[in-house]
Design an enzyme around this catalytic site. Sequence first.
Site, PDB file in Angstrom:
ATOM      1  N   CYS A 113       0.424  12.065  -9.178  1.00  0.00           N
ATOM      2  CA  CYS A 113      -0.608  11.196  -8.603  1.00  0.00           C
ATOM      3  C   CYS A 113      -1.287  11.882  -7.423  1.00  0.00           C
ATOM      4  CB  CYS A 113       0.005   9.867  -8.172  1.00  0.00           C
ATOM      5  SG  CYS A 113      -1.189   8.669  -7.534  1.00  0.00           S
ATOM      6  N   CYS A 212       5.554   2.853  -9.646  1.00  0.00           N
ATOM      7  CA  CYS A 212       4.698   1.688  -9.440  1.00  0.00           C
ATOM      8  C   CYS A 212       4.239   1.058 -10.744  1.00  0.00           C
ATOM      9  CB  CYS A 212       3.489   2.060  -8.577  1.00  0.00           C
ATOM     10  SG  CYS A 212       2.314   3.193  -9.370  1.00  0.00           S
TER      11      CYS A 212
END
Length: 378
Positions: A113, A212
């Site tokens: 990410c 997440c």
Amino acid sequence: MTENRTPQSPRPLRVLAAMSGGVDSAVAAARAAEAGHDVTGVHLALSANPQSFRTGARGCCTIEDSRDARRAADVIGIPFYVWDLAERFREDVVEDFIAEYEAGRTPNPCLRCNEKIKFAALLDKALALGFDAVVTGHYATVVVNDDGTRELHRASDMAKDQSYVLGVLDDRQLAHAMFPLGDTLTTKEEIRAEAEERGLAVAKKPDSHDICFIADGDTQGFLADRLGKAEGDIVDAEGNKLGTHEGAFGYTIGQRKGLRIGTPAPDGKPRYVLDISPVNNTVTVGPVADLDVTGLTAIKPRWCGAAPAGPGTYTAQLRAHGGETPVRAELIDGSELRVSFDEPVRGVAPGQAIVLYDGTRVVGSATIATTERATAAA
């Protein structure tokens, strides 16, 4: 290394603060504004269906997080926007995560990410809009040498250091990255106290944990839903069948729990996952000593500065919360990193990142492709 170094960015800049909705990114944005920078807050919407992401104490990208980030921006007194990067996140992080597990490797989605979203997609958009830098709440330090080159270093407080997940940043990205929390010796409790003094409601918000985009924390179930269950054998190093599994993708090198092996080991000691073979859907297990790794080969190197020339001695970190270990490393043909360990290490899996350090300076990172075991394994 140049001895005379200065903290990053002595002049005011126009910066974009990535605000996750947590306390670290809120304090980082507040410190950037207090330092005189022209700060704009942005929250990244990373899911087309935010309810599918983890919420509460374990979230970082949900609707409630965007609301927390907006309230923090209002208190700081900076403009705030929500940017939709859900499609890019799905392609570059979620699908990569699934593909890596399907291939028998163990990825790090947070590192991916940072590489593909926060310091690629977000940074590119920020620069196109005229911003000078992206601010995040990571605990790491960027310093500028006398000759203008930049280096990424560990945070002043090793207990909070996050340089491992930033080891993918290259020269260009470092030139436009700011980490206001990295060069201060403050505990997390002091960061929370600072947030409370600033009137930020996220002061007592728990830290985010785990992945997440897996709402319930069940990684194996998440992968099974997308890859389908596929029963296979659990075997020992000699190929003897010890049990079955519902998908080799659900295991990681070094795993001990959840193996569902009915037959005890001859020595009565626990077994660990030694090898994952997606080709024949087999998981190989054995004693903990067989996890000892003496060397590895890593690919796709990314350097926080110039690539190293010739063999060298460094320390290496192999997981986000792991310690350092002395290594000797050499770049072969510019694309393959060969590493040998001074002492055997355990729990090393293809797909993980190895990050090299020279003292506190991050030299670069690469993705582990193969490992060399101290004892023969499957």
